[in-house]
Structures are given as C-alpha cells and as structure tokens.
Design a protein around this motif. Structure first.
Motif, short mmCIF file in Angstrom:
data_model
loop_
_atom_site.label_atom_id
_atom_site.label_comp_id
_atom_site.label_asym_id
_atom_site.label_seq_id
_atom_site.Cartn_x
_atom_site.Cartn_y
_atom_site.Cartn_z
N VAL A 147 0.86 -1.19 0.00
CA VAL A 147 0.00 0.00 0.00
C VAL A 147 0.89 1.24 0.00
O VAL A 147 1.37 1.67 1.05
CB VAL A 147 -0.94 0.02 1.22
CG1 VAL A 147 -1.91 1.19 1.12
CG2 VAL A 147 -1.70 -1.30 1.36
N SER A 175 3.38 -1.00 3.91
CA SER A 175 2.73 0.28 3.64
C SER A 175 3.67 1.40 4.07
O SER A 175 4.45 1.24 5.01
CB SER A 175 1.40 0.37 4.41
OG SER A 175 0.73 1.55 4.10
N VAL A 203 -7.92 -5.06 2.36
CA VAL A 203 -6.91 -4.84 3.40
C VAL A 203 -7.21 -5.71 4.61
O VAL A 203 -6.30 -6.36 5.16
CB VAL A 203 -6.84 -3.35 3.77
CG1 VAL A 203 -5.98 -3.13 5.02
CG2 VAL A 203 -6.29 -2.53 2.61
N GLY A 230 -0.12 5.79 2.87
CA GLY A 230 -0.80 4.51 2.73
C GLY A 230 -1.46 4.08 4.04
O GLY A 230 -2.44 3.35 4.04
#
Length: 196
Positions: free
Chosen positions: A85, A116, A104, A120
């Motif tokens: 992400v 991430s 997610v 994100g």
C-alpha cells in the motif's frame, strides 16, 4: 511457486512509492498485480512526485502515468500472498471504497505480509487494522495512527506481518524488511576484486 503480490494504486499515488516497489518485487521474481478501483488492466493512474526541499511539508509535482496490469474487479485477495500500500494522494480517496477496506482486512485477518508507507497508512487506519500495532507513516499522520489504536515509531517498523515506513527515502530498509517477512533469501555477495 511464484509469490503473488497485490499493489493498491490510485490517481496521484506517489511516483517513487508505486514504481520502486513494483519494479523491485518483479526483479526478485514475484508476480505483482497493480490495481485501482473502477479501473482495469491497461488503464493508468497519474502519479505525483513528492519531494522534501526544506519547506514545512513536501512539495508536489506531476509524475508519470503508471500503467495498471490487472482489473480491480477481478481481485480475489485469497489468491495473493502479500499486499503493498503506497502513499501519495491516492490513499485519501481509496479509503472511501468498501472493497479496498475489505481487501486490506483480509490480509490482516489471514496474517499475510503487508507493506505500507507514507500516506498509505490512511487506508490501514480506515480499515481498522492498526489497533495494538506498532507502526509509522508520514510524520503528519502521527495523530491519525495513534487515533487508530497504534503505537507510533519514527523509523521503519516491523510488527509481525506489517512493515511500515515514513516515505520513499526509506525504500532500502523498508523493502529489505518486507522481503524478509516474505521469506526472500537474498545473497549479498561481496563484489569481485578488480584485476590489476
């Protein structure tokens, strides 16, 4: 069997934060599917280049067109081994899609690796998966991360299957940690001595 990685992109995703992990993970040999809600493989997302030039916050400039290689509507999260992400402007609106949040949540419920960075974490906070975690994000998001129930760190952080970083300058350490979580064995051989 080659690991399959899902990478969530969106309009004005941060240029380096989408391009570098996409290419690095492919270089390792992983199959990386890049997707965006309401878009198909072959469509593209404009990117934004965020830079740190001494101002109170990052500057933003137009980046590249990042081509998606998979249809969002075809995503079955159970078929993927890990999730990436990236940050930029995209997470601000991607977190409003229930399908994104459900994707997610699957990775956290299944305890699969998730990487991430930067903004994100806005998506992870909206998916309500940060409670009890230790992580980091772009420094301006510290209050958001804490409000989501996580403990804040200032450096690249690994908490079980979750690897987080503050921004693209953290790529070397962030990607190395993520590759370790993925179980990737990289041989760091010494360079050969030059012949005299």
């Amino acid at each position: 069997m080659t690991k399959q990685i899902l990478l969530l992109a969106g309009d004005f995703v941060e240029d380096y934060e989408v391009m570098v992990p996409f290419q690095a993970l492919q270089m390792i040999g992983y199959d990386v599917h890049t997707v965006c809600p309401e878009k198909e493989g072959g469509d593209s997302c404009p990117t934004a280049i965020h830079d740190f030039e001494g101002d109170q916050t990052y500057t933003e400039k137009p980046g590249h067109e990042f081509e998606l290689n998979h249809d969002f509507d075809a995503v079955d999260p159970t078929e993927y081994d890990a999730l990436v992400v990236p940050g930029g402007r995209a997470p601000e609106y991607l977190r409003t899609y229930d399908d994104v949040l459900e994707i997610v949540q699957h990775f956290f419920e299944a305890e699969k690796p998730v990487a991430s960075l930067c903004h994100g974490l806005q998506i992870l906070a909206a998916a309500d998966v940060l409670e009890g975690r230790t992580c980091t994000a772009y420094p301006a998001l510290e209050a958001d991360v804490i409000a989501a129930g996580a403990e804040w760190e200032d450096d690249v952080t690994r908490d079980e299957n979750l690897v987080t970083a503050q921004a693209w300058p953290d790529h070397p350490e962030w990607l190395a940690e993520f590759l370790e979580v993925l179980g990737t064995d990289i041989d760091h051989a010494e360079p050969a001595a030059a012949d005299d």
